[in-house]
Write an enzyme that holds these catalytic residues in place. Structure first.
Site, PDB file in Angstrom:
ATOM      1  CD  GLN A 172      25.378  37.383  44.129  1.00 55.86           C
ATOM      2  OE1 GLN A 172      25.745  38.349  44.790  1.00 55.86           O
ATOM      3  NE2 GLN A 172      25.977  37.038  42.998  1.00 55.86           N
ATOM      4  CG  HIS A 213      38.224  36.360  40.482  1.00 59.73           C
ATOM      5  ND1 HIS A 213      37.917  35.031  40.357  1.00 59.73           N
ATOM      6  CD2 HIS A 213      37.054  36.995  40.790  1.00 59.73           C
ATOM      7  CE1 HIS A 213      36.624  34.853  40.592  1.00 59.73           C
ATOM      8  NE2 HIS A 213      36.079  36.021  40.847  1.00 59.73           N
ATOM      9  CG  ASP A 254      29.351  37.758  35.727  1.00 57.96           C
ATOM     10  OD1 ASP A 254      28.744  36.763  35.304  1.00 57.96           O
ATOM     11  OD2 ASP A 254      30.336  37.664  36.485  1.00 57.96           O
ATOM     12  NE  ARG A 308      33.431  44.726  28.026  1.00 56.44           N
ATOM     13  CZ  ARG A 308      32.847  45.865  27.652  1.00 56.44           C
ATOM     14  NH1 ARG A 308      32.998  46.927  28.401  1.00 56.44           N
ATOM     15  NH2 ARG A 308      32.143  45.942  26.547  1.00 56.44           N
ATOM     16  CG  MET A 330      30.245  36.051  45.043  1.00 58.08           C
ATOM     17  SD  MET A 330      28.562  35.411  45.092  1.00 58.08           S
ATOM     18  CE  MET A 330      28.562  34.310  43.708  1.00 58.08           C
TER      19      MET A 330
HETATM   20  O1  PAF Z   1      30.247  38.756  40.334  1.00 60.39           O
HETATM   21  C1  PAF Z   1      30.269  38.366  41.515  1.00 60.39           C
HETATM   22  O2  PAF Z   1      31.168  37.631  41.927  1.00 60.39           O
HETATM   23  C2  PAF Z   1      29.157  38.775  42.467  1.00 60.39           C
HETATM   24  O3  PAF Z   1      27.943  38.875  41.811  1.00 60.39           O
HETATM   25  C3  PAF Z   1      29.466  40.066  43.241  1.00 60.39           C
HETATM   26  C4  PAF Z   1      29.616  41.255  42.324  1.00 60.39           C
HETATM   27  C5  PAF Z   1      30.750  39.883  44.049  1.00 60.39           C
HETATM   28  C6  PAF Z   1      28.326  40.375  44.222  1.00 60.39           C
HETATM   29  O4  PAF Z   1      28.135  39.351  45.135  1.00 60.39           O
END
Ligand code: PAF
Length: 281
Positions: A62, A38, A151, A149, A31
């Site tokens: 979401q 990342h 999340d 991991r 996102m």
């Molecule tokens: O973890 C995230 O950044 C988001 O939940 C994802 C997997 C990109 C889905 O929008």
């Protein structure tokens, strides 16, 4: 600089051509507002295939109605620079209108796994995640996709969806990257003011204490969660959402700690809702 693709049609055509050309597509959905967590996903992704695709899409479905969709941090220019540094080939940035055109009415629901832990506090969250991830998989057509991991529940939900719907994509979970003081990296850490950032240290501190008492022989989850709760509640700025010990495979409650048990917690500090997890043995 990575190639930037904004439309679903162009992304799909690109992916078809890549596959026909024998390329292996690795996909990192994000996102945006990238951080070192990342970067770690992208670094692994770079090694796992020949074309590295990253999406940046702040997925509205979401977020709950009272959540931070409008204020979610965004910085495309910085993200593109980071993507370039990590060797990303394609950055896919679809619009919400194209992802969810008028009349959109199909959703993916991974029942059970989506209703506990974060799913209990954020109803509909994992339905939004599963739906957008399935859409992104259909558009990007990756051979492999990587998720952090931190999340952990999200990772399990996506693995379940991939298995249940026979999707042809391999899912890999990548270790959580932490700040020097142990706080898990997250785009939402940017919400923390100076005092709140200091207060947030109670989360990694509590997890460390949990691991310590388990290493010293404690096997009752209730004793461990009570101890963790005390540490967090000792911090005036922190509000506990949940503290639970669950099985790593199906996220069901694990009253007795063994090799398969993990501690999961969610704590609110100011505007930030911090989630984290750790193996206990
Ligand atoms: O973890 C995230 O950044 C988001 O939940 C994802 C997997 C990109 C889905 O929008």
């Amino acid at each position: 600089m990575p190639k930037i693709i904004k439309t679903l049609k162009e992304m799909r055509e690109e992916s078809i051509a890549l596959r026909e050309g024998g390329e292996t597509i690795v996909f990192v959905p994000t996102m945006g507002f990238l951080h070192d967590g990342h970067r770690a996903l992208l670094k692994v992704g770079r090694r796992l295939g020949s074309t590295l695709v990253m999406s940046i899409f702040v997925n509205p479905t979401q977020f709950g109605p009272k959540e931070d969709l409008a204020s979610y941090p965004r910085d495309l220019e910085r993200d593109l620079k980071m993507a370039d540094e990590e060797g990303v080939d394609i950055v896919f940035t679809p619009s919400a209108l194209e992802m969810y055109p008028e009349g959109f009415s199909t959703h993916v629901e991974v029942t059970g796994l989506s209703d506990i832990l974060c799913g209990a506090s954020r109803p509909g969250h994992f339905r939004g995640v599963a739906t957008v991830v399935l859409k992104l998989f259909n558009i990007v057509m990756p051979h492999r996709a990587l998720f952090g991991r931190k999340d952990f529940q999200q990772l399990r939900v996506i693995e379940r969806m991939v298995k249940d719907l026979d999707l042809q994509v391999e899912i890999a979970g990548i270790e959580t990257i932490r700040e020097k003081d142990g706080l898990a990296m997250s785009s939402r850490n940017s919400y923390l003011g100076k005092e709140e950032r200091r207060a947030a240290q109670c989360v990694p501190r509590a997890m460390e204490e949990a691991r310590r008492i388990v290493a010293d022989g404690e096997a009752q989850s209730s004793v461990v969660t009570e101890k963790v709760k005390k540490i967090i509640e000792n911090e005036p700025l922190a509000v506990v959402d949940y503290i639970k010990v669950c099985r790593a495979d199906n996220l069901l409650d694990a009253p007795v700690i063994d090799e398969c048990s993990m501690l999961f917690l969610a704590v609110k500090i100011g505007k930030a809702r911090l989630i984290d997890n750790t193996r206990l043995r």
